[in-house]
Write a protein that holds these residues in place. Structure first.
Motif, mmCIF file in Angstrom:
data_model
loop_
_atom_site.group_PDB
_atom_site.id
_atom_site.type_symbol
_atom_site.label_atom_id
_atom_site.label_comp_id
_atom_site.label_asym_id
_atom_site.label_seq_id
_atom_site.Cartn_x
_atom_site.Cartn_y
_atom_site.Cartn_z
ATOM 1 N N ALA A 146 0.830 -1.205 0.000
ATOM 2 C CA ALA A 146 0.000 0.000 0.000
ATOM 3 C C ALA A 146 0.865 1.256 0.000
ATOM 4 N N LYS A 147 1.924 1.255 0.810
ATOM 5 C CA LYS A 147 2.800 2.423 0.884
ATOM 6 C C LYS A 147 3.531 2.641 -0.434
ATOM 7 N N ARG A 148 3.966 1.544 -1.061
ATOM 8 C CA ARG A 148 4.631 1.682 -2.364
ATOM 9 C C ARG A 148 3.657 2.239 -3.404
ATOM 10 N N GLU A 154 3.348 5.920 -2.872
ATOM 11 C CA GLU A 154 4.543 6.655 -3.310
ATOM 12 C C GLU A 154 4.662 6.698 -4.835
ATOM 13 N N GLU A 155 4.053 5.733 -5.490
ATOM 14 C CA GLU A 155 4.078 5.730 -6.958
ATOM 15 C C GLU A 155 2.955 6.563 -7.567
ATOM 16 N N ASN A 156 1.911 6.837 -6.775
ATOM 17 C CA ASN A 156 0.731 7.514 -7.330
ATOM 18 C C ASN A 156 0.321 8.759 -6.544
ATOM 19 N N TYR A 157 1.219 9.286 -5.714
ATOM 20 C CA TYR A 157 0.874 10.442 -4.888
ATOM 21 C C TYR A 157 0.461 11.669 -5.707
ATOM 22 N N ALA A 158 0.891 11.733 -6.978
ATOM 23 C CA ALA A 158 0.579 12.903 -7.808
ATOM 24 C C ALA A 158 -0.880 12.937 -8.249
ATOM 25 N N MET A 159 -1.601 11.825 -8.088
ATOM 26 C CA MET A 159 -3.027 11.802 -8.442
ATOM 27 C C MET A 159 -3.811 12.573 -7.388
ATOM 28 N N GLU A 160 -4.445 13.660 -7.826
ATOM 29 C CA GLU A 160 -5.143 14.517 -6.884
ATOM 30 C C GLU A 160 -6.233 13.765 -6.118
ATOM 31 N N ASP A 161 -6.925 12.837 -6.784
ATOM 32 C CA ASP A 161 -8.054 12.150 -6.158
ATOM 33 C C ASP A 161 -7.682 10.752 -5.642
ATOM 34 N N VAL A 169 3.903 12.146 2.371
ATOM 35 C CA VAL A 169 4.639 11.775 1.157
ATOM 36 C C VAL A 169 4.662 12.944 0.183
ATOM 37 N N ARG A 170 3.528 13.580 -0.003
ATOM 38 C CA ARG A 170 3.458 14.714 -0.937
ATOM 39 C C ARG A 170 4.352 15.865 -0.493
ATOM 40 N N ARG A 213 2.455 18.970 -9.291
ATOM 41 C CA ARG A 213 3.190 17.712 -9.449
ATOM 42 C C ARG A 213 2.977 16.763 -8.260
ATOM 43 N N VAL A 214 2.595 17.306 -7.125
ATOM 44 C CA VAL A 214 2.408 16.446 -5.951
ATOM 45 C C VAL A 214 0.933 16.292 -5.567
ATOM 46 N N GLY A 215 0.038 16.601 -6.519
ATOM 47 C CA GLY A 215 -1.366 16.276 -6.301
ATOM 48 C C GLY A 215 -2.234 17.371 -5.723
ATOM 49 N N PHE A 216 -1.770 18.624 -5.726
ATOM 50 C CA PHE A 216 -2.575 19.749 -5.230
ATOM 51 C C PHE A 216 -3.004 20.638 -6.391
ATOM 52 N N SER A 217 -4.292 20.907 -6.505
ATOM 53 C CA SER A 217 -4.763 21.855 -7.518
ATOM 54 C C SER A 217 -4.958 23.238 -6.906
ATOM 55 N N ASP A 218 -5.079 23.287 -5.584
ATOM 56 C CA ASP A 218 -5.262 24.552 -4.867
ATOM 57 C C ASP A 218 -3.922 24.982 -4.271
ATOM 58 N N TYR A 219 -3.282 26.003 -4.882
ATOM 59 C CA TYR A 219 -1.949 26.401 -4.441
ATOM 60 C C TYR A 219 -1.956 26.958 -3.020
ATOM 61 N N VAL A 220 -2.979 27.714 -2.648
ATOM 62 C CA VAL A 220 -3.039 28.291 -1.308
ATOM 63 C C VAL A 220 -3.050 27.180 -0.256
ATOM 64 N N HIS A 221 -3.838 26.152 -0.502
ATOM 65 C CA HIS A 221 -3.892 25.007 0.418
ATOM 66 C C HIS A 221 -2.533 24.296 0.470
ATOM 67 N N PHE A 222 -1.896 24.152 -0.687
ATOM 68 C CA PHE A 222 -0.571 23.532 -0.757
ATOM 69 C C PHE A 222 0.434 24.333 0.062
#
Length: 353
Positions: A249-251, A254-261, A297-298, A319-328
């Motif tokens: 699960a952790k791997r 780490e391989e799919n953390y860029a997916m926002e959902d 991870v993100r 690149r790390v799965g955030f579409s909202d920059y302020v939240h990031f």
């Protein structure tokens, strides 16, 4: 630019030294001038010098007493001593205070210039050593934390790869005064302590006398054997069936953390577990829930991108799965203590950018 303070009770000496400094072409600026040690001590904090040029024989407080007082609060200060007499006793005491530059009056301009150059080189080297030490300290802290996690998770391949990286890092950036064998021993002590904090008390003999003293290959082989011994003890202490799935699960994260959902349901499907069981087991094995782990991870990936790439902070967020920059940005500051932009500036400053 280095800062210099000059202390002498003769105005002509001040004038001469100031001109020599200004004409030297070196990265030095005069930030303070005093007539004796008492006045100089009062000026010290405002002048904040890196180098102090001081006469020995002065009223109120002589140069040696001044140096002794300054050394108490500024042990790294670079001193250049001036004297009108070739006095061995003064020189002997000066050496005791760590002063290596001793110039006789009248000052020879070429000799003074050479002395300033040497002082600048020493200060440059000191800054470089401090930068390397800071970089090494931060890097090894991250590596050791990661290794402890891999050991706790009984990830043998990952742990062995990480131990090789740590030892290679030590050989290229570690402190010269610590031997490889000594570091290997201290590293194992730290790992055993980290595992004990997680409830794993391992009965291992890591006595310092076991380590090869002058053989890097033997030392690296020895520590890998010790890591394998740790893993064997960990595996033998519990059922690793569910842990294997958590590693999967952790791997996957780490391989799919860029997916926002990316969701817990998707991860559970990927590793063949129910959402409920994965959620409960994940929290038990990692001491954090799925969402917190994903954010961690993100944030670590974001830190690496900001430090090592030219991507903008906003592009890094995407690149790390955030579409909202302020939240990031708020999340990044919560994890790392700085905004993404401030962190990037810090990295550039440390790398001389």
């Amino acid at each position: 630019m280095y800062r210099i303070m000059m202390i002498d009770d003769e105005y002509a000496i001040h004038l001469s030294l100031r001109k020599l400094v200004e004409r030297s072409g070196l990265r030095i600026v005069v930030t303070g001038e005093a007539e004796d040690g008492v006045e100089a001590l009062q000026m010290l904090e405002n002048s904040r010098p890196d180098i102090i040029v001081t006469d020995i024989c002065m009223p109120e407080m002589d140069g040696l007493e001044f140096i002794r007082r300054v050394r108490e609060s500024h042990p790294q200060m670079h001193f250049i001593i001036l004297s009108g007499h070739d006095n061995f006793e003064f020189a002997r005491q000066a050496l005791r205070y760590g002063v290596s530059d001793f110039l006789l009056k009248p000052i020879d301009p070429a000799q003074f210039h050479t002395t300033l150059e040497r002082a600048c080189r020493e200060l440059d080297n000191r800054k470089a050593r401090f930068s390397r030490q800071t970089e090494w300290t931060l890097a090894q802290q991250r590596y050791k934390a990661r290794l402890a996690e891999l050991l706790y998770s009984a990830d043998e391949q990952g742990a062995l790869e990480q131990i090789r990286e740590i030892m290679a890092l030590f050989e290229t950036r570690g402190p010269e005064e610590v031997s490889l064998s000594r570091y290997a021993h201290m590293l194992l002590q730290d790992l055993l302590s980290a595992l004990e904090e997680r409830g794993l008390l391992l009965a291992m003999d890591i006595g310092e006398d076991q380590w090869p003293q002058d053989d890097p290959l033997a030392c690296n082989s020895q520590i890998q054997d010790k890591v394998k011994e740790m893993l064997a003890l960990i595996k033998g202490s519990r059922n690793l069936g569910s842990r294997h799935n958590i590693q999967k699960a952790k791997r996957y994260i780490e391989e799919n953390y860029a997916m926002e959902d990316l969701s817990l349901q998707e991860v559970a499907d990927a590793v063949g577990m129910s959402v409920t069981y994965l959620s409960r087991t994940f929290k038990s094995e990692t001491n954090m829930n799925f969402v917190k782990y994903l954010v961690q991870v993100r944030m670590e990936k974001a830190r690496e991108l900001l430090a090592e790439s030219e991507l903008s902070a906003q592009e890094t967020a995407y690149r790390v799965g955030f579409s909202d920059y302020v939240h990031f940005s708020k999340t990044f500051k919560k994890f790392h203590g700085l905004t993404p932009s401030a962190y990037r500036k810090q990295c550039k400053a440390m790398n001389g950018g």
